[in-house]
Each structure stands twice: as C-alpha cells, then as structure tokens.
Design a protein around this motif. Structure first.
Motif, short mmCIF file in Angstrom:
data_model
loop_
_atom_site.label_atom_id
_atom_site.label_comp_id
_atom_site.label_asym_id
_atom_site.label_seq_id
_atom_site.Cartn_x
_atom_site.Cartn_y
_atom_site.Cartn_z
N LYS A 184 0.81 -1.22 0.00
CA LYS A 184 0.00 0.00 0.00
C LYS A 184 0.84 1.27 0.00
CE LYS A 184 -3.74 -2.51 2.21
NZ LYS A 184 -4.46 -2.84 1.03
N GLU A 240 -9.69 3.71 0.78
CA GLU A 240 -8.75 3.07 -0.13
C GLU A 240 -9.51 2.42 -1.28
OE1 GLU A 240 -5.39 -0.49 -0.21
OE2 GLU A 240 -6.53 -0.14 1.63
N HIS A 294 -3.57 -2.72 -4.22
CA HIS A 294 -3.80 -1.32 -3.86
C HIS A 294 -3.69 -0.44 -5.11
CE1 HIS A 294 -3.54 2.41 -1.58
NE2 HIS A 294 -2.42 2.71 -2.24
#
Length: 123
Positions: free
Chosen positions: A17, A81, A90
C-alpha cells in the motif's frame, strides 16, 4: 497474490500500500484512448473517457468499469482506499465532494498500479 513479474517497487505499491511520488507516474499527464487494467492481474479498471486532469500528481478518474474497483476504509481511519476487486491490489484512494467533474468523485490512482491498453490493442 503478487504477480511474479512485478518489480520490487510495483510490489511495494500494490501489496504494501505504498504511494509513488506525486507528478512522477507514467499516466499522470497521459490522455490516450483505451482502458487501464490492474498491473497485477489484468482486471479492467478504468476507461480513458473517465480520466480527467485532477492536478493532484496522480491519475484521476471519475468512474470505474463495472464493479471492478472496490472501496475499503483506509487503515488511517480517514480516507477510503481503492483496490482491484479481483486481486485486491492497492490502487490509491477515492475522494468525494471536490467538484472536479459532474460525478463529484475522484479516484486518485498510482500509475504503477495500472497498465494502459490503447484502443487499438482492445480490438
């Protein structure tokens, strides 16, 4: 599960991430016709007609393909996210209420998370 062909930096962004530096990504100021797919699994994520100039340093989109992008609460407890719905890689974050487009949404995506397929490659 990370694709074995990803670089260490791509694995960092997609599975740890991370975030690429602003204004450094290949697709930040890129506006060709085609689609953007997940760099890890090839899942179709965004059409070029949903891309706009967000002036934020990362590619900006105001729409996704089908339900191929999933939103989850960020671990910071503030942001949302966005991940690939197929492999959970991600992508970046989504923001609402900024007024950049009529849809009033901005998917702020790391270029490293994407692979662009030109309109000619999709035929």
């Amino acid at each position: 599960m990370p694709n074995k062909n990803l670089s260490d930096f791509e694995k960092y962004i997609l599975f740890e991430k991370g975030t690429e530096p602003p204004f450094s990504g290949e697709y930040n100021d890129f506006f060709e016709n085609g689609i953007y797919v997940c760099k890890n699994c090839g899942n179709e994520l965004y059409c070029s007609d949903s891309k706009f100039r967000g002036h934020c340093g990362w590619p900006s989109f105001d729409g996704q393909i089908n339900n191929n992008v999933r939103q989850i609460p960020d671990k910071d407890g503030i942001r949302i996210e966005i991940v690939c719905a197929k492999c959970e890689a991600h992508l970046g974050h989504v923001f609402y209420g900024e007024g950049f487009t009529n849809k009033n949404v901005r998917h702020c995506v790391n270029s490293v998370s994407l692979l662009f397929l030109s309109q000619n490659e999709n035929k």
